[in-house]
Design a protein around this motif. Structure first.
Motif, PDB file in Angstrom:
ATOM      1  N   PRO A  52      59.851  67.336  33.009  1.00 30.20           N
ATOM      2  CA  PRO A  52      60.190  67.093  34.471  1.00 30.20           C
ATOM      3  C   PRO A  52      59.206  65.905  34.726  1.00 30.20           C
ATOM      4  O   PRO A  52      59.553  64.750  35.393  1.00 30.20           O
ATOM      5  CB  PRO A  52      60.218  68.214  35.260  1.00 30.20           C
ATOM      6  CG  PRO A  52      60.634  69.298  34.203  1.00 30.20           C
ATOM      7  CD  PRO A  52      59.851  68.709  32.902  1.00 30.20           C
ATOM      8  N   GLU A  53      57.921  66.181  34.607  1.00 23.63           N
ATOM      9  CA  GLU A  53      56.725  65.108  35.230  1.00 23.63           C
ATOM     10  C   GLU A  53      57.211  63.760  34.398  1.00 23.63           C
ATOM     11  O   GLU A  53      56.720  62.632  35.176  1.00 23.63           O
ATOM     12  CB  GLU A  53      55.714  65.788  34.772  1.00 23.63           C
ATOM     13  CG  GLU A  53      54.944  65.903  33.475  1.00 23.63           C
ATOM     14  CD  GLU A  53      55.446  67.313  32.973  1.00 23.63           C
ATOM     15  OE1 GLU A  53      56.330  67.919  33.445  1.00 23.63           O
ATOM     16  OE2 GLU A  53      54.728  67.917  32.178  1.00 23.63           O
ATOM     17  N   ASP A  54      57.521  63.659  33.185  1.00 22.07           N
ATOM     18  CA  ASP A  54      57.891  62.572  32.255  1.00 22.07           C
ATOM     19  C   ASP A  54      58.906  61.753  32.921  1.00 22.07           C
ATOM     20  O   ASP A  54      58.897  60.427  33.165  1.00 22.07           O
ATOM     21  CB  ASP A  54      58.029  62.645  30.812  1.00 22.07           C
ATOM     22  CG  ASP A  54      56.717  63.290  30.255  1.00 22.07           C
ATOM     23  OD1 ASP A  54      55.641  63.369  30.912  1.00 22.07           O
ATOM     24  OD2 ASP A  54      56.902  63.384  29.077  1.00 22.07           O
ATOM     25  N   LEU A  55      59.996  62.669  33.446  1.00 27.76           N
ATOM     26  CA  LEU A  55      61.149  61.952  33.955  1.00 27.76           C
ATOM     27  C   LEU A  55      60.804  61.158  35.191  1.00 27.76           C
ATOM     28  O   LEU A  55      61.519  60.210  35.563  1.00 27.76           O
ATOM     29  CB  LEU A  55      62.260  63.065  34.024  1.00 27.76           C
ATOM     30  CG  LEU A  55      62.795  63.676  32.559  1.00 27.76           C
ATOM     31  CD1 LEU A  55      63.881  64.692  32.869  1.00 27.76           C
ATOM     32  CD2 LEU A  55      63.622  62.451  32.196  1.00 27.76           C
ATOM     33  N   ALA A  56      59.893  61.959  36.240  1.00 28.83           N
ATOM     34  CA  ALA A  56      59.682  61.629  37.316  1.00 28.83           C
ATOM     35  C   ALA A  56      59.026  60.180  37.366  1.00 28.83           C
ATOM     36  O   ALA A  56      59.246  59.299  37.889  1.00 28.83           O
ATOM     37  CB  ALA A  56      58.912  62.698  38.201  1.00 28.83           C
ATOM     38  N   SER A  76      69.635  70.441  25.136  1.00 22.06           N
ATOM     39  CA  SER A  76      70.501  71.267  25.637  1.00 22.06           C
ATOM     40  C   SER A  76      70.864  71.019  27.087  1.00 22.06           C
ATOM     41  O   SER A  76      70.332  69.977  27.679  1.00 22.06           O
ATOM     42  CB  SER A  76      69.908  73.002  25.899  1.00 22.06           C
ATOM     43  OG  SER A  76      68.601  72.650  26.747  1.00 22.06           O
ATOM     44  N   PRO A  77      72.000  71.518  27.862  1.00 25.44           N
ATOM     45  CA  PRO A  77      72.487  71.087  29.033  1.00 25.44           C
ATOM     46  C   PRO A  77      71.635  71.122  29.980  1.00 25.44           C
ATOM     47  O   PRO A  77      71.557  70.072  30.905  1.00 25.44           O
ATOM     48  CB  PRO A  77      73.762  71.913  29.341  1.00 25.44           C
ATOM     49  CG  PRO A  77      74.365  72.439  27.884  1.00 25.44           C
ATOM     50  CD  PRO A  77      73.034  72.428  27.064  1.00 25.44           C
ATOM     51  N   HIS A  78      70.522  72.099  30.170  1.00 24.28           N
ATOM     52  CA  HIS A  78      69.688  72.225  31.332  1.00 24.28           C
ATOM     53  C   HIS A  78      68.907  71.144  31.158  1.00 24.28           C
ATOM     54  O   HIS A  78      68.338  70.393  32.229  1.00 24.28           O
ATOM     55  CB  HIS A  78      69.050  73.341  31.485  1.00 24.28           C
ATOM     56  CG  HIS A  78      68.014  73.854  30.406  1.00 24.28           C
ATOM     57  ND1 HIS A  78      68.134  74.247  29.157  1.00 24.28           N
ATOM     58  CD2 HIS A  78      66.490  73.559  30.788  1.00 24.28           C
ATOM     59  CE1 HIS A  78      67.098  74.534  28.655  1.00 24.28           C
ATOM     60  NE2 HIS A  78      66.271  74.070  29.371  1.00 24.28           N
ATOM     61  N   VAL A  79      68.661  70.617  30.074  1.00 24.26           N
ATOM     62  CA  VAL A  79      67.258  69.203  29.907  1.00 24.26           C
ATOM     63  C   VAL A  79      68.243  68.281  30.392  1.00 24.26           C
ATOM     64  O   VAL A  79      67.378  67.272  31.158  1.00 24.26           O
ATOM     65  CB  VAL A  79      66.895  69.342  28.496  1.00 24.26           C
ATOM     66  CG1 VAL A  79      66.132  68.041  28.312  1.00 24.26           C
ATOM     67  CG2 VAL A  79      66.158  70.378  28.169  1.00 24.26           C
ATOM     68  N   VAL A  80      69.287  68.005  30.083  1.00 22.53           N
ATOM     69  CA  VAL A  80      70.199  66.834  30.243  1.00 22.53           C
ATOM     70  C   VAL A  80      70.298  66.963  31.816  1.00 22.53           C
ATOM     71  O   VAL A  80      69.852  65.726  32.608  1.00 22.53           O
ATOM     72  CB  VAL A  80      71.505  66.638  29.717  1.00 22.53           C
ATOM     73  CG1 VAL A  80      72.488  65.460  30.341  1.00 22.53           C
ATOM     74  CG2 VAL A  80      71.245  66.323  28.195  1.00 22.53           C
ATOM     75  N   ARG A  81      70.674  67.846  32.385  1.00 29.93           N
ATOM     76  CA  ARG A  81      70.901  68.067  34.042  1.00 29.93           C
ATOM     77  C   ARG A  81      69.620  67.909  34.818  1.00 29.93           C
ATOM     78  O   ARG A  81      69.455  67.049  35.773  1.00 29.93           O
ATOM     79  CB  ARG A  81      71.181  69.375  34.310  1.00 29.93           C
ATOM     80  CG  ARG A  81      71.275  69.509  35.875  1.00 29.93           C
ATOM     81  CD  ARG A  81      71.968  71.002  36.054  1.00 29.93           C
ATOM     82  NE  ARG A  81      73.566  71.168  35.611  1.00 29.93           N
ATOM     83  CZ  ARG A  81      73.757  72.034  34.344  1.00 29.93           C
ATOM     84  NH1 ARG A  81      72.632  72.389  33.708  1.00 29.93           N
ATOM     85  NH2 ARG A  81      75.189  72.100  34.193  1.00 29.93           N
ATOM     86  N   SER A  82      68.479  68.070  34.095  1.00 28.77           N
ATOM     87  CA  SER A  82      67.388  67.842  34.668  1.00 28.77           C
ATOM     88  C   SER A  82      67.056  66.352  34.808  1.00 28.77           C
ATOM     89  O   SER A  82      66.471  65.877  36.050  1.00 28.77           O
ATOM     90  CB  SER A  82      65.887  68.643  33.796  1.00 28.77           C
ATOM     91  OG  SER A  82      64.829  68.008  34.285  1.00 28.77           O
ATOM     92  N   GLY A  83      67.314  65.734  33.777  1.00 30.55           N
ATOM     93  CA  GLY A  83      67.206  64.062  33.968  1.00 30.55           C
ATOM     94  C   GLY A  83      68.145  63.479  34.625  1.00 30.55           C
ATOM     95  O   GLY A  83      67.754  62.598  35.478  1.00 30.55           O
TER      96      GLY A  83
END
Ligand code: NAP
Length: 342
Positions: A52-56, A76-83
């Protein structure tokens, strides 16, 4: 136009970046920097979609008119959703490259965009290391997971700001899996060449550059778009594909077509051991008419084969990838099958 490409180091992502730069667009790419080479002219941001910190940190480089997501094949879906949640405030439109595997009927039934999609796997990371069924090459887990990632995109961005693109198998310059490169090297080697099944069997791969062009066109579309991407049903055949490989490599070999039943009796793994050989009745019956109506153009397969050979002949090699090792029959096994029928 300012776009973000998730991926961009190899194959489809790279084709998207090159196409965008040719249009004069500003491009930011996001990869871990582990594979491929950044395309000169794009701003390369490195980080991991699973962090998440890389995406931020990525979001700080925005805003963008659109994101084209080419890097979620193993997420996985939860990683895509976080992005999607992190990027939503700084991105106008989400163009998501999904797959025909999201349909329940893949690869056993003809498919169009109204065909039923797998109920999404939405929770934890599935066992992505589980191989597909070795005999049939089918891996429903992959389709369910990609359906879950589609859901993550539309849930965050809403239908009106999303394009879901569902290609069949993608071939062309830069292909790293080793499907078309394997056949090109095999036909170049010559001799008696094991050709699988029926030369008249339909064949429906799509060129990576055509997928990239359509994905870029989607940036300016409005409303919810869902499209399958494949060549027109019945336009290409397995025989035409292998003949194109023979022609471009100047092969002195000879194709010996061996019936599916014999190959199955020899325990040949579909899809990988003889790359692109898959006998399921729905494999090449993907209806892409909605994409065609929206401007999708698919070049002839012979052009894809020729350009990939030229790409390889210039000393380019596919990016090393663990999936590549699974592809191709050993010369000894090929010879044993040929001996049994010849
Ligand atoms: N290939 C096909 O035949 C096919 C067919 C149908 C659909 N598709 C779909 O088309 C899309 C593109 O496929 P592809 O085969 O070109 O590429 P891909 O293997 O899905 O993506 C590779 C790219 O993503 C980056 N990447 C991977 N994991 C990452 C992570 N955790 N964080 C940040 N970047 C990451 C890689 O760079 P780094 O390693 O440097 O991070 C690389 O640039 C995928 O969504 C796939 O499902 C492909």
């Amino acid at each position: 136009m300012r776009i973000l490409v998730l991926g961009g180091g190899w194959f489809l992502g790279r084709a998207v970046v090159s196409g965008a730069l040719e249009r004069g667009w500003e491009v930011t790419t996001f990869t871990r920097g582990l594979s491929g080479i950044p395309v000169p002219g794009a701003v390369a941001v490195h980080g991991d979609r699973e962090r998440p910190e890389d995406l931020a940190r990525l979001a700080d480089h925005g805003p963008w008119d659109a994101v084209i997501d080419t890097s979620a094949s193993e997420l996985s879906p939860h990683v895509v959703r976080s992005g999607t949640r992190t990027l939503e405030p700084v991105v106008g439109r989400y163009v998501y490259v999904s797959t025909v595997a999201v349909y329940e009927g893949w690869p056993t039934e003809p498919l169009n965009t109204c065909s039923p999609v797998w109920a999404a796997l939405t929770s934890t990371r599935p066992d992505t290391t589980q191989p597909p069924d070795s005999a049939s090459g089918i891996n429903p887990d992959y389709g369910r997971r990609k359906a879950g990632t589609e859901h993550a995109v539309t849930e965050t961005f809403g239908l009106a700001r999303t394009s879901l693109l569902r290609p069949g198998v993608i071939l062309g310059p830069g292909e790293y899996v080793g499907r078309l490169p394997w056949w090109l090297h095999r036909t170049e080697r010559g001799g008696l060449i094991l050709a699988p099944g029926d030369p008249a069997r339909r064949f429906q791969a799509v060129d990576v550059r055509d997928v990239a062009t359509f994905a870029l066109d989607q940036v300016v579309h409005v409303g919810h778009q869902v499209h399958n991407l494949g060549t027109p049903i019945g336009r290409e055949t397995m025989g035409g594909f292998l003949q194109a490989c023979m022609d471009v490599t100047g092969s002195t070999g000879e194709l010996l077509w061996v019936e599916d039943e014999i190959l199955l009796r020899h325990g040949l793994r579909q899809w990988t051991e003889l790359p692109l050989w898959w006998i399921h009745p729905g494999v090449s019956v993907i209806d892409s008419s909605s994409a065609v109506a929206a401007g999708f153009h698919s070049r002839p397969l012979a052009e894809t084969v020729t350009d990939t050979w030229h790409w390889l002949s210039q000393g380019n090699t596919p990016v090393p990838h663990r999936r590549r090792a699974k592809h191709g029959i050993t010369p000894a096994k090929e010879q044993a099958i040929l001996d049994s029928v010849h």
